[in-house]
Design an enzyme around this catalytic site. Structure first.
Site, mmCIF file in Angstrom:
data_model
loop_
_atom_site.group_PDB
_atom_site.id
_atom_site.type_symbol
_atom_site.label_atom_id
_atom_site.label_comp_id
_atom_site.label_asym_id
_atom_site.label_seq_id
_atom_site.Cartn_x
_atom_site.Cartn_y
_atom_site.Cartn_z
ATOM 1 N N ASN A 271 5.133 8.875 -0.780
ATOM 2 C CA ASN A 271 4.182 7.762 -0.613
ATOM 3 C C ASN A 271 3.332 7.888 0.643
ATOM 4 O O ASN A 271 2.973 6.892 1.260
ATOM 5 C CB ASN A 271 4.958 6.438 -0.529
ATOM 6 C CG ASN A 271 5.931 6.254 -1.665
ATOM 7 O OD1 ASN A 271 5.658 6.623 -2.803
ATOM 8 N ND2 ASN A 271 7.093 5.689 -1.372
ATOM 9 N N SER B 267 9.221 6.263 -6.007
ATOM 10 C CA SER B 267 10.641 6.061 -6.350
ATOM 11 C C SER B 267 10.791 5.429 -7.718
ATOM 12 O O SER B 267 11.766 5.680 -8.431
ATOM 13 C CB SER B 267 11.307 5.122 -5.325
ATOM 14 O OG SER B 267 11.911 5.833 -4.290
#
Length: 444
Positions: free
Chosen positions: A312, A381
């Protein structure tokens, strides 16, 4: 084949950084529903020494004596040492010169690949029912979240499942209990009403606190498990992509969401031992690990599909994330409800596919929210388990398929998201092969 060194692309970096610092439109959770999390400190100086053959007691004792080290753990041909003084780099160089030593590396810190805090779910509004009566498929589950709108304005609670066309895939199979998916993460709430029936509790392991159940003190692993194989068609809560497959919980991350290479490698080896078909790794680090790369290569050779979050950090360097960037791993980026790459999602030549990863509804530990044990999380995730669940459906449909066949099918049937008039359709660094399509993967 992926390149030995992945190229990090900086196209539109300034704009991406600006977007990544802004909240997503429509996300307005009540303050009391935010579960605060924190990142723990890095581990003390720890080195992993790997020999070509299992070391002798004399080999180990020599290092302990000469370098004032402590043996923290040992497994096969590797030993984890804790250092009490001196510079870790200097010690590493000296240990590399010892006859029989293949390589030495630091026990790096790994963390979850979630983006932002976990948001507890609130009760669904009674007037938010979605009409599915005219749906042509018979496999649509009756779980409440699947039929209702999220409290987040304009987003269906199960938008991610709709985006990957899970309903079409369920007309073929909803998963097979013989397909075991290892969730190497923060642990799992194994008694959760929407997970318990699909958990391999006897095989569950805890590498953070050996001998203890892999309880989830962070919430991340339970959320990931629910996306993969949350129980379906039981009226309550949510359901997973492969809602009749099984989850093997393996805890490697602690209550702060961080862990180490040593435990992750041990977990991968354990998943191979347990004959899992899929390993989900919604975690990562910017540091390459030769030990981890070798463990994943062994898992792939054993016929396991390894799925990992791409990371991220698009607005903070967009660096390569490991284990997602190792050869043979299905690296997964994230998209939002608009089917555009999420501003936080890493993009590079290693990304294999993308999947929904913004405000994904799934299970959380009951003790976090006893009345409504569900919540929303964002990040690559959440995208990775969407792909792991689809891989579980493919193995359920085709039990004799190899890992390579499943990976190839996932990529070949992905929905191309290349922007119009931007470049030649097909693989691109922002979306890989495209958006995962479970329905098309299963021939629907």
């Amino acid at each position: 084949m992926k390149l030995a060194v992945g190229k990090v692309f900086g196209v539109g970096m300034i704009a991406t950084m600006m977007l990544a610092c802004q909240p997503f439109a429509g996300i307005q959770p009540a303050t009391q529903n935010i579960i605060q999390t924190s990142r723990g400190p890095t581990t003390p100086s720890e080195l992993i020494v790997v020999w070509g053959n299992p070391p002798t007691e004399a080999d180990i004792s020599s290092i302990v004596r000469n370098h004032k080290a402590t043996v923290l753990a040992r497994q096969n041909n590797r030993v984890l040492f804790g250092l009490h003084h001196g510079k870790i780099d200097d010690t590493s160089e000296k240990l590399r010169t010892i006859p029989g030593v293949r390589f030495v590396e630091t026990n790096r810190v790994v963390r979850t690949s979630q983006y932002g805090p976990l948001r507890r779910a609130t009760p669904f509004a009674r007037g938010s029912v979605v009409d599915i009566s005219r749906h042509r498929l018979q496999a649509v589950p009756n779980d409440e979240a699947f039929q209702r709108q999220s409290p987040i304005s304009g987003v269906r609670a199960t938008w991610g499942l709709n985006a990957i066309r899970a309903e079409a895939a369920w007309d073929v199979t909803t998963g097979d209990p013989r397909v075991l998916v290892a969730v190497i993460d923060t642990g799992v709430d194994m008694t959760h009403p929407d997970l318990g029936a699909n958990i391999d509790s006897r095989g569950a392991r805890n590498f953070v606190e050996p001998g203890q159940p892999p309880d989830d003190d962070f919430g991340h692993g339970t959320h990931v498990a629910g996306i993969i194989a949350g129980v379906g068609d039981n009226v309550q809560g949510a359901c997973g992509v492969a809602y009749r497959a099984r989850i093997l919980p393996i805890r490697v991350l602690g209550a702060d969401g961080t862990g180490t290479t040593w435990n992750i490698v041990s977990a991968i080896e354990y998943a191979v031992e347990r004959r899992c078909r899929i390993i989900n790794l919604s975690l990562g680090s910017p540091d390459f690990s030769a030990l981890e790369a070798e463990a994943i290569a062994r898992a792939s050779a054993a016929g396991i599909v390894v799925v990992a979050a791409a990371g991220n950090e698009a607005g903070d360097g967009n660096y390569l994330e490991y284990p997602a960037s190792y050869e043979g791993v299905v690296s997964v980026g994230a998209v939002g409800p608009d089917f555009k790459r999420a501003p936080f999602s890493n993009y590079n030549s290693w990304v294999s596919v993308v999947a929904p990863g913004v405000d994904i509804f799934s299970t959380i530990p009951e003790r976090f929210s006893p009345n409504i044990p569900y919540g929303y999380l964002s990040g690559t995730s959440m995208a990775a388990p969407m792909v792991a669940g689809t891989a579980a459906l493919l193995f359920s449909q085709n039990p004799r398929w190899t890992a390579s066949q499943v990976q190839d099918r996932l990529k070949r049937t992905a929905r191309d998201l290349t922007p119009p008039n931007d470049q030649v359709p097909g693989f691109d660094v922002f979306h890989g092969a495209g958006l995962i399509d479970a329905g098309r993967a299963l021939g629907r």
